[in-house]
Scaffold this active site. Structure first.
Site, mmCIF file in Angstrom:
data_model
loop_
_atom_site.group_PDB
_atom_site.id
_atom_site.type_symbol
_atom_site.label_atom_id
_atom_site.label_comp_id
_atom_site.label_asym_id
_atom_site.label_seq_id
_atom_site.Cartn_x
_atom_site.Cartn_y
_atom_site.Cartn_z
ATOM 1 N N LEU A 74 -36.966 -19.685 -22.407
ATOM 2 C CA LEU A 74 -38.036 -18.849 -22.968
ATOM 3 C C LEU A 74 -38.215 -19.105 -24.460
ATOM 4 O O LEU A 74 -38.086 -18.214 -25.296
ATOM 5 C CB LEU A 74 -37.727 -17.373 -22.693
ATOM 6 N N CYS A 133 -35.541 -13.207 -15.715
ATOM 7 C CA CYS A 133 -34.554 -13.388 -16.784
ATOM 8 C C CYS A 133 -33.170 -12.931 -16.319
ATOM 9 O O CYS A 133 -33.053 -11.976 -15.554
ATOM 10 C CB CYS A 133 -34.947 -12.582 -18.022
#
Length: 307
Positions: A74, A133
């Site tokens: 990310l 995540c």
């Protein structure tokens, strides 16, 4: 005149096509300068975290015969910089374009912080919650694999934001319907699906995985049947609108995803072969609909005829 207009919570779309998060940066990649982003239904920005992150070790991308394996991570400058340096100029250039921001983090408090700041900025129309995540508090297991975690996270985010939220589902679960139902129970306004499928490839000369992170997310043509199947399952079991993704590379694919139950779509890996694939797909959609005798694209949603 064929109608391609779609209305979703927070998103008034002139057509159902948008770039998938991470494939068009923050609307600042070179391809975004090749056309007017208003030609798309919406802009979805890269996943944003509380602080700057640099991503995973190189190599981060491997192009396979039928898709792409990536472990980019990310990479982003952190939410404060995303707002001031990315969203402010994007909104100034495109005052009427629906913008969806993608939210990530290592903990529930990370998600809540990022979501609140993005919502409070008044620069975005909706949020996509990237629950793929790793949850540090749960030993690194993805947030999106436990229904109770998804429900609780969704509730906490809903409590602090003023814009609709779409929970982005990981396909790396036993029962994706249970996760979608948990998001709905938590107050989500929509579902975004699917994220990438976990995979690995090996270089036979070096005997090492082709990615620096060893494993990564598979996207592209190979995952399309998986995405269509999962979207169909979720559509039949929740009442929320679905933004579908996973291997879309043509207007015909858009129609397939909508027949399965998606109300809109996001294009990702197709940009590797055609940097403005999302525009080309959006532009070719009316002709494809006309060929099939469809006057209103909304009439397609969930209309697959099972054998």
């Amino acid at each position: 005149m064929i109608n391609t207009h779609i209305t979703l919570p927070g998103l008034d779309l002139k057509n159902p096509v948008m770039p998938a998060s991470g494939t068009f940066g923050f609307g600042d990649v070179p391809a975004a300068k090749k056309f007017d982003l208003n030609d798309l239904g919406a802009m979805v920005i890269k996943t944003t975290t509380p602080k700057a992150t640099s991503g995973n070790p190189q190599p981060q991308i491997a192009v396979l015969d039928d898709g792409v394996l990536n472990s980019v991570g990310l990479t982003n400058p952190g939410v404060d910089q995303v707002i001031s340096e990315k969203l402010v100029p994007l909104r100034k250039q495109y005052p009427n374009l629906p913008i969806m921001a993608s939210v990530g983090g290592d903990s529930e408090s990370d998600y809540v912080e990022v979501a609140k700041k993005l919502s409070d900025s008044d620069l975005v129309n909706a949020l996509e919650i990237n629950v793929s995540c790793p949850n540090v508090a749960q030993g690194g297991m993805s947030f999106g694999v436990h229904p109770d975690v998804v429900e609780e996270l969704t509730k906490k985010i809903k409590d602090v934001v003023d814009v609709p939220i779409y929970v982005k589902l990981t396909p790396n679960v036993t029962d994706i319907v249970a996760i979608a139902q948990a998001a709905e129970k938590g107050g989500a306004d929509g579902i975004s699906m699917i994220n990438t499928v976990l995979g690995m490839d090996i270089d036979v000369q070096t005997r090492r995985p082709v990615l620096g992170h060893n494993v990564g997310g598979l996207s592209g043509e190979a995952v399309k049947p998986i995405a269509i199947r999962m979207i169909s399952q979720v559509y039949q079991n929740v009442t929320l609108p679905i933004i579908g993704m996973g291997g879309i590379s043509s207007a015909e694919d858009v129609i397939k995803f909508m027949l399965a139950g998606a109300s809109a779509v996001a294009v990702g890996t197709a940009h590797f072969n055609d940097s403005i694939a999302s525009k080309h797909i959006a532009d070719s959609l009316p002709a494809e609909l006309e060929k099939l005798g469809i006057d209103d694209i909304n009439d397609l949603v969930g209309q697959v005829k099972f054998n």
